[in-house]
Scaffold this motif. Structure first.
Motif, PDB file in Angstrom:
ATOM      1  N   UNK B 179      -0.144   5.826   5.014  1.00 13.87           N
ATOM      2  CA  UNK B 179      -0.763   7.069   4.584  1.00 13.87           C
ATOM      3  C   UNK B 179      -0.127   8.273   5.271  1.00 13.87           C
ATOM      4  N   UNK B 192       0.915  12.144 -10.015  1.00 14.17           N
ATOM      5  CA  UNK B 192       0.583  13.426 -10.652  1.00 14.17           C
ATOM      6  C   UNK B 192       1.489  13.693 -11.843  1.00 14.17           C
ATOM      7  N   UNK B 193       2.786  13.458 -11.653  1.00  9.84           N
ATOM      8  CA  UNK B 193       3.727  13.732 -12.739  1.00  9.84           C
ATOM      9  C   UNK B 193       3.523  12.735 -13.872  1.00  9.84           C
ATOM     10  N   UNK B 195       0.848  11.311 -14.883  1.00  9.23           N
ATOM     11  CA  UNK B 195      -0.308  11.659 -15.712  1.00  9.23           C
ATOM     12  C   UNK B 195      -0.003  12.868 -16.594  1.00  9.23           C
ATOM     13  N   UNK B 247      -3.313   6.320  -8.108  1.00  6.03           N
ATOM     14  CA  UNK B 247      -4.244   7.124  -7.304  1.00  6.03           C
ATOM     15  C   UNK B 247      -5.514   6.345  -6.993  1.00  6.03           C
ATOM     16  N   UNK B 248      -6.002   5.628  -7.994  1.00  2.00           N
ATOM     17  CA  UNK B 248      -7.247   4.882  -7.786  1.00  2.00           C
ATOM     18  C   UNK B 248      -7.049   3.750  -6.795  1.00  2.00           C
ATOM     19  N   UNK B 250      -4.801   3.515  -4.513  1.00  2.00           N
ATOM     20  CA  UNK B 250      -4.569   4.094  -3.193  1.00  2.00           C
ATOM     21  C   UNK B 250      -5.896   4.441  -2.519  1.00  2.00           C
ATOM     22  N   UNK B 251      -6.772   5.144  -3.259  1.00  2.00           N
ATOM     23  CA  UNK B 251      -8.012   5.580  -2.608  1.00  2.00           C
ATOM     24  C   UNK B 251      -8.942   4.403  -2.351  1.00  2.00           C
ATOM     25  N   UNK B 254      -7.628   2.666   0.708  1.00  2.00           N
ATOM     26  CA  UNK B 254      -7.925   3.506   1.886  1.00  2.00           C
ATOM     27  C   UNK B 254      -9.379   3.335   2.314  1.00  2.00           C
TER      28      UNK B 254
END
Lengths: 274, 364
Positions: B179, B192-193, B195, B247-248, B250-251, B254
């Motif tokens: 992280x 981000x890109x 999506x 993203x999902x 990853x979070x 975490x």
């Protein structure tokens, strides 16, 4: 500062987008209906920064005018959905009972439609839809998400002491709803609305790409669809509108992340989810 | 018996107007009666469900799915009838002679009262499994057309899901493990890109690069190498999903890393790979399954666009052609199919979730 760079980038992109849409007639180098058949399908040059299309129209100008369609649809869909969703969700969560039951069933049904499917169905019947017809079609299922969000928030808020206090002081329902409950649910609604602009712009571009977009408007999706036909001769025709869509969606999403982190700093610390 | 008699007596003032209605509008009455019978059948099914030995959670999910299926079907029916624009006019044009209009409106079942349309032309066709007939010189059951085109779309959706998982799983896990390093930032930027790139832009770009310029991959319409031809459509459709999933994951990873049991595992001195494979991933990937179910709907609608780009014969192409030809029964059938398969997939994901995560079983 470097931590905040993505937020500034997002804000900047979104601001540029809205300024372009607002001042399109002043900023575009050529008028919206300018065509010059002699200069068709030219690659980028000093006179036409992004080249020309099959009618010799300036691609840059078309993209600048196209930002108006994107901005109208993005803001229109989000405005309509948020208005409907927030009011119905608030009523549903606050009063509960039969209204709540019926609304929730309806929302279940609306959310069962994936993406733009229902909009495709509706536009398939409405021949040559106007921009407002497209906005309506996209809003038909979109409000359900806001309603569910607001309802959940209100359900948890209405048992809190400050609401009981307001009620004890004899505040009427509408006062409690508008003065005490709604201001407290607005933050997540604004975050969701920001992301909603991005998905509405993408949805409109998708519809236009499928030939189901607003007729007579230079939508980015339609530009891409036209550009794809001359793909092998002039790839720049399809590249430019795609980059425009991508930049705006990226900017709006970054801004949405920034707003969410500002609203919920605890979450910003360790996750960047969604 | 006496209670039933009393109820009948109380309802008797209603009987006369009802009889008058049946006399004046026999069609509507018959259709209404048939609809009432169907509603009774649904209620009976729900009653049986509530008496079944299934777990309460399962029962709740099943009955909710049944309601949503009926509601969504009704909405599709209503949307086609109530949306502005006259189908007859859009097929025949404004100057069509009235006889032709009348014939067409009978063929499309648009001349009957709404309730008759709803029963005879909608539910009866859904229940007999044909979904109506295509509006063609040689009408075919809509279901046959769908069955012909469905495998290509399912193939594409599964391939796209695989592509998305192959990118997102390693990327999300690596980003969470290291992280706030450069790897994490790169993964977040990719997400981000990914999506933000519209599929209808990515597709042509990939075609231009890999098929036209480098000639590494066959043309998408080349049927001799189906797997190679599937690759670009799958990437086109899977990229946006891979961004979201990264993203999902990853979070979620975490969040799991912060749990006490991970701390315990660390304190025990377990090697890092064991901590990840045994403790972190098992828990972190559970929420991802629900997300996959929801995302499958996005894949199905995304397939419409991807199929258009690559000229693949599938449900999306079928739908767009049907819209072009104003084949309303076919449009209705395809939309109905996509919506109901989405509902069913979500139901299956819900149930799967119960199997995988025992904690859910004991909630409420």
């Amino acid at each position: 500062m470097s931590q905040r760079l993505p937020y500034w980038l997002g804000g900047g992109l979104v601001l540029t987008f809205f300024v372009l849409a607002w001042l399109a007639p002043q900023l575009a180098p050529y008028p919206a209906d300018h065509i010059d058949l002699v200069a068709a399908l030219r690659p980028p040059s000093a006179a036409h920064w992004l080249g020309t299309d099959e009618d010799g129209a300036d691609v840059l100008s078309q993209i600048i005018y196209g930002s108006r369609v994107a901005a109208q649809v993005g803001l229109g869909v989000v405005g309509l959905c948020a208005l409907l969703g927030v009011s119905l969700g608030a009523i549903s969560g606050y009063y509960g009972g039969l209204i709540d039951e019926i609304l929730m069933r309806l929302i279940d049904v609306l959310m069962a439609f994936p993406g733009i499917l229902l909009a495709i169905l509706i536009i398939a019947i409405t021949r040559e839809p106007s921009i407002s017809a497209v906005i309506l079609a996209l809003s038909l299922t979109g409000w359900a998400g806001y309603a569910r969000l607001v309802r959940g928030q209100i359900l948890s808020l209405k048992t809190r002491p400050f609401i009981t206090a307001a009620r004890a002081m004899g505040a009427p329902d509408y006062w409690i709803l508008t003065r005490h409950l709604l201001p407290n649910v607005m933050a997540p609604v604004i975050v969701q609305a920001t992301f909603g602009i991005a998905s509405a712009i993408l949805a409109e571009a998708s519809l236009s790409f499928l030939g189901l977009g607003p007729s007579g408007a230079p939508s980015w999706g339609a530009l891409l669809d036209q550009g794809a036909r001359y793909f092998l001769i002039s790839p720049h025709l399809a590249i430019a509108p795609g980059v425009a869509i991508g930049l705006v969606v990226l900017g709006v999403n970054l801004l949405g992340d920034a707003l969410r982190d500002a609203y919920d700093p605890r979450r910003a610390e360790d996750t960047a989810s969604r | 018996m006496s209670r039933a008699g009393a109820t009948l007596k109380r309802l008797s003032p209603l009987l006369l107007p009802l009889a008058a209605l049946a006399w004046g509008a026999p069609d509507q009455t018959r259709a209404g009666g048939a609809l009432a019978l169907k509603a009774l059948a649904v209620l009976a099914a729900l009653w049986l469900l509530s008496r079944s030995p299934l777990s309460p959670l399962l029962r709740r999910r099943l009955s909710a799915a049944l309601w949503v299926l009926i509601g969504a079907s009704t909405l599709v029916f209503g949307a086609l009838r109530l949306a502005p624009g006259d189908p007859i006019e859009s097929i025949l044009g404004e100057q069509a002679p009235p006889e032709a209009r009348a014939r067409l409106s009978a063929a499309l079942c648009l001349d009957a009262p709404l309730i008759v349309q709803y029963n005879d032309c909608f539910w009866d066709h859904v229940l007999d499994g044909s979904l109506g007939h295509t509006f063609d010189i040689q009408p075919q059951p809509v279901i046959d057309q769908i069955a012909e085109h469905l495998p290509a779309t399912v193939e594409l959706a599964i391939a796209a899901l695989c592509v998305a998982l192959m990118i997102a799983l390693p990327l999300g896990i690596i980003a969470a493990r290291w992280r706030a390093t450069i790897i994490d930032h790169a993964a977040t930027a990719f997400a981000l890109v990914g999506v933000a790139i519209p599929a209808f832009w990515l597709g042509p770009m990939l075609l231009l690069a890999f098929t036209v310029s480098f000639r590494w991959l066959p043309s998408p319409v080349d049927t001799s190498r189906p797997l190679a031809a599937l690759l670009l459509p799958a990437i086109t459709l899977g990229t946006a999903l891979s961004g979201k999933l990264t993203r999902m994951i990853r979070s979620s990873v975490l969040e799991t890393l912060g749990e006490d049991y991970v701390l315990t595992a660390r304190a025990k001195g377990l090697p890092e790979w064991l901590i990840f494979s045994k403790h972190v991933l098992r828990n972190a990937l559970i929420p991802i399954i629900t997300v996959l179910g929801i995302q499958l709907g996005a894949l199905l609608t995304g397939a419409i666009i991807t199929e258009k780009i690559f000229a693949r014969p599938g449900i999306g192409t079928l739908l767009l052609d049907a819209i072009q030809q104003r084949d309303y029964p076919l449009v209705q059938g395809v939309v109905l199919l996509i919506a109901s398969s989405y509902i069913l997939v979500n139901l299956i994901t819900d149930l799967l979730y119960v199997v995988i995560d025992p904690r859910v079983r004991f909630e409420r």
